[in-house]
Design an enzyme around this catalytic site. Structure first.
Site, PDB file in Angstrom:
ATOM      1  N   HIS A   1       0.831  -1.210   0.000  1.00 26.77           N
ATOM      2  CA  HIS A   1       0.000   0.000   0.000  1.00 26.77           C
ATOM      3  C   HIS A   1       0.874   1.273   0.000  1.00 26.77           C
ATOM      4  O   HIS A   1       0.867   2.040   0.959  1.00 26.77           O
ATOM      5  CB  HIS A   1      -0.872  -0.061   1.256  1.00 26.77           C
ATOM      6  CG  HIS A   1      -2.035   0.869   1.316  1.00 26.77           C
ATOM      7  ND1 HIS A   1      -1.929   2.235   1.281  1.00 26.77           N
ATOM      8  CD2 HIS A   1      -3.363   0.620   1.463  1.00 26.77           C
ATOM      9  CE1 HIS A   1      -3.112   2.782   1.403  1.00 26.77           C
ATOM     10  NE2 HIS A   1      -4.007   1.833   1.503  1.00 26.77           N
TER      11      HIS A   1
ATOM     12  N   GLU B   1      -1.104   1.526  -5.203  1.00 25.96           N
ATOM     13  CA  GLU B   1      -0.834   0.295  -4.468  1.00 25.96           C
ATOM     14  C   GLU B   1      -0.728  -0.910  -5.406  1.00 25.96           C
ATOM     15  O   GLU B   1      -1.606  -1.114  -6.251  1.00 25.96           O
ATOM     16  CB  GLU B   1      -1.934   0.081  -3.437  1.00 25.96           C
ATOM     17  CG  GLU B   1      -2.118   1.267  -2.518  1.00 25.96           C
ATOM     18  CD  GLU B   1      -3.507   1.372  -1.922  1.00 25.96           C
ATOM     19  OE1 GLU B   1      -4.087   0.311  -1.606  1.00 25.96           O
ATOM     20  OE2 GLU B   1      -4.018   2.503  -1.794  1.00 25.96           O
TER      21      GLU B   1
HETATM   22  O1  TA6 Z   1      -6.303   1.508  -0.414  1.00 26.50           O
HETATM   23  C1  TA6 Z   1      -7.361   2.408  -0.306  1.00 26.50           C
HETATM   24  C2  TA6 Z   1      -8.049   2.200   1.032  1.00 26.50           C
HETATM   25  O2  TA6 Z   1      -8.687   0.956   1.078  1.00 26.50           O
HETATM   26  C3  TA6 Z   1      -8.999   3.361   1.248  1.00 26.50           C
HETATM   27  O3  TA6 Z   1     -10.354   2.926   1.167  1.00 26.50           O
HETATM   28  C4  TA6 Z   1      -8.623   3.888   2.632  1.00 26.50           C
HETATM   29  O4  TA6 Z   1      -9.377   3.222   3.631  1.00 26.50           O
HETATM   30  C5  TA6 Z   1      -7.139   3.535   2.670  1.00 26.50           C
HETATM   31  O5  TA6 Z   1      -7.088   2.236   2.102  1.00 26.50           O
HETATM   32  C6  TA6 Z   1      -6.504   3.617   4.027  1.00 26.50           C
HETATM   33  O6  TA6 Z   1      -6.928   2.542   4.804  1.00 26.50           O
HETATM   34  P1  TA6 Z   1      -6.413   2.463   6.328  1.00 26.50           P
HETATM   35  O7  TA6 Z   1      -7.025   1.206   6.869  1.00 26.50           O
HETATM   36  O8  TA6 Z   1      -4.913   2.401   6.284  1.00 26.50           O
HETATM   37  O9  TA6 Z   1      -6.881   3.717   6.991  1.00 26.50           O
END
Ligand code: TA6
Length: 287
Positions: free
Chosen positions: A155, A255
């Site tokens: 991510h 990501e």
């Molecule tokens: O990768 C995108 C995502 O799934 C968004 O929906 C947002 O929730 C982001 O990840 C961050 O997630 P986190 O659980 O690290 O706050």
């Protein structure tokens, strides 16, 4: 050079320097939260308000989402993006083959806690290579007697000069699920960001390129057919406890994933590797 350090709030991490770059890797989550080539700006974004504390997810760098990406498919109360990113990894290996490369291998195996969340016997290894580019490989090994299906993401939070001045190439004509509208759309042309954006792209196999003012960031992958583009924009940036109202302006998540339709089924005794290869280069300014 590799030094084991601990943050004031108890986060143990490796502080790495070689002739190409510096990096910081937390043992918790095998979470690389800093990578910077010498004479270049940091490649990755890290929130000024991110905790660097044992048991707390880090906001920035490259969190590892595993064994599920997003919300658990049928138990929404389980932690979003799985449990790997807050789990204590074991440092398996450190190699400095020469002055330009540093290799770190971290391992996580099933535990009573993980079996309670996800009743399968596994081992994951995270291989991180710090060089003129950054290479992260997440390998899942199925040590269970039944097939396991995982979704995952590296991510990556990239540091950008101004979110409204960047372009993202390499996703043209692919389809994506828009998490904000729950619609499936086709990407027409390059991606620009001027509002909250949360998209899971499928059939992604080309290099993704972030064009940013005087820098280009290249994102290559192996073992991946999907990618997520995320920027929270103003309201969510302000609402998140580990972000500021302006955080959204200087970060962009691209990501490298096995997400949604790109989830992977691993047979007993077999493995799957997801790799992101990240690099950047300064662009000469016209005039
Ligand atoms: O990768 C995108 C995502 O799934 C968004 O929906 C947002 O929730 C982001 O990840 C961050 O997630 P986190 O659980 O690290 O706050």
């Amino acid at each position: 050079m590799i030094t084991e350090k601990e943050s004031p709030d108890g986060l143990q991490y490796l502080d790495i320097t070689n002739r190409n770059a510096t990096a910081k890797i937390a043992l918790q989550g095998a979470h690389l939260f800093h990578y910077q080539q010498h004479h270049n700006a940091p490649l990755l974004w890290l929130s000024d308000k991110s905790p660097l504390a044992s048991g707390r997810a880090i906001r920035g760098g490259v969190p590892i989402c595993w064994p599920w990406f997003g919300k658990h498919f049928n138990m929404p109360l389980l932690p979003q993006h799985g449990f790997a990113r807050t789990s204590p990894f074991r440092l398996l290996q450190v190699n400095e083959p020469d002055n330009d490369n540093t290799e770190v291998v971290l391992q996580l195996k099933n535990s009573p806690e993980s079996l309670h969340l996800w009743p399968l016997h596994f081992e994951i290894q995270v291989h991180i290579n710090i060089a003129a580019s950054l290479r992260i490989t997440l390998t899942t090994v199925n040590h269970d007697s039944t097939p396991m299906t995982i979704s995952a993401a590296l991510h990556s939070y990239f540091a950008v000069s101004d979110i409204e001045n960047i372009s993202v190439k390499g996703l043209e004509n692919t389809t994506y699920w828009d998490a904000l509208t729950n619609e499936i759309r086709t990407q027409n042309g390059i991606v620009t960001i001027n509002k909250a954006t949360d998209r899971v792209y499928q059939n992604v196999y080309d290099t993704i390129v972030i064009g940013d003012h005087n820098r280009q960031i290249d994102i290559n992958s192996q073992g991946s057919g999907s990618a997520i583009v995320w920027n929270p924009w103003i309201d969510k940036s302000r609402a998140m406890s580990d972000m500021t109202a302006n955080s959204y302006k200087t970060m962009l998540c691209i990501e490298t994933a096995n997400a949604r339709e790109d989830k992977r089924k691993i047979a007993p005794g077999k493995s799957h590797s997801l790799t992101a290869i990240l690099s950047s280069r300064q662009l000469l300014q016209d005039g």
